[in-house]
Scaffold this motif. Structure first.
Motif, PDB file in Angstrom:
ATOM      1  N   ALA A 148       0.848  -1.192   0.000  1.00 35.42           N
ATOM      2  CA  ALA A 148       0.000   0.000   0.000  1.00 35.42           C
ATOM      3  C   ALA A 148       0.885   1.245   0.000  1.00 35.42           C
ATOM      4  O   ALA A 148       1.879   1.301   0.724  1.00 35.42           O
ATOM      5  N   PRO A 149       0.548   2.234  -0.827  1.00 33.79           N
ATOM      6  CA  PRO A 149       1.350   3.466  -0.840  1.00 33.79           C
ATOM      7  C   PRO A 149       1.196   4.221   0.475  1.00 33.79           C
ATOM      8  O   PRO A 149       0.137   4.192   1.100  1.00 33.79           O
ATOM      9  N   ARG A 150       2.248   4.884   0.870  1.00 28.66           N
ATOM     10  CA  ARG A 150       2.197   5.673   2.106  1.00 28.66           C
ATOM     11  C   ARG A 150       1.512   7.001   1.832  1.00 28.66           C
ATOM     12  O   ARG A 150       1.764   7.643   0.832  1.00 28.66           O
ATOM     13  N   ARG A 151       0.669   7.395   2.738  1.00 26.12           N
ATOM     14  CA  ARG A 151      -0.027   8.675   2.597  1.00 26.12           C
ATOM     15  C   ARG A 151       0.920   9.805   2.985  1.00 26.12           C
ATOM     16  O   ARG A 151       1.571   9.739   4.015  1.00 26.12           O
ATOM     17  N   THR A 152       0.962  10.823   2.154  1.00 23.83           N
ATOM     18  CA  THR A 152       1.827  11.961   2.431  1.00 23.83           C
ATOM     19  C   THR A 152       1.053  13.123   3.019  1.00 23.83           C
ATOM     20  O   THR A 152       1.636  14.042   3.553  1.00 23.83           O
ATOM     21  N   SER A 153      -0.247  13.100   2.917  1.00 26.99           N
ATOM     22  CA  SER A 153      -1.066  14.157   3.493  1.00 26.99           C
ATOM     23  C   SER A 153      -2.266  13.536   4.187  1.00 26.99           C
ATOM     24  O   SER A 153      -2.538  12.353   4.057  1.00 26.99           O
ATOM     25  N   ARG A 154      -3.011  14.338   4.874  1.00 28.70           N
ATOM     26  CA  ARG A 154      -4.178  13.833   5.595  1.00 28.70           C
ATOM     27  C   ARG A 154      -5.458  14.037   4.811  1.00 28.70           C
ATOM     28  O   ARG A 154      -6.530  14.144   5.385  1.00 28.70           O
TER      29      ARG A 154
END
Length: 61
Positions: A32-38
């Motif tokens: 799963a790609p890491r979230r960079t923002s909320r």
């Protein structure tokens, strides 16, 4: 035996002895790609929806 198959294309993504084995292999191959923002945006891991099917009946025939 189980396979993860593409919903639309019917391409086989992964195979394993159990559903859990298929899921482990999918998570390893497609992390799963890491979230960079909320933000509440949706991130897609696979190119299409997948379904896990049993192929035991296909082998017996």
């Amino acid at each position: 035996m189980y396979k993860a198959v593409g919903w639309h294309s019917q391409n086989e993504y992964m195979a394993g002895n159990s559903r859990a084995d298929v899921m482990r292999k999918l998570q390893k191959e497609y992390p799963a790609p890491r979230r960079t923002s909320r933000s509440s945006s949706f991130l897609y891991i696979y190119s299409e929806p997948l379904r896990i099917i049993s192929v035991a009946s296909e082998i017996e025939n």
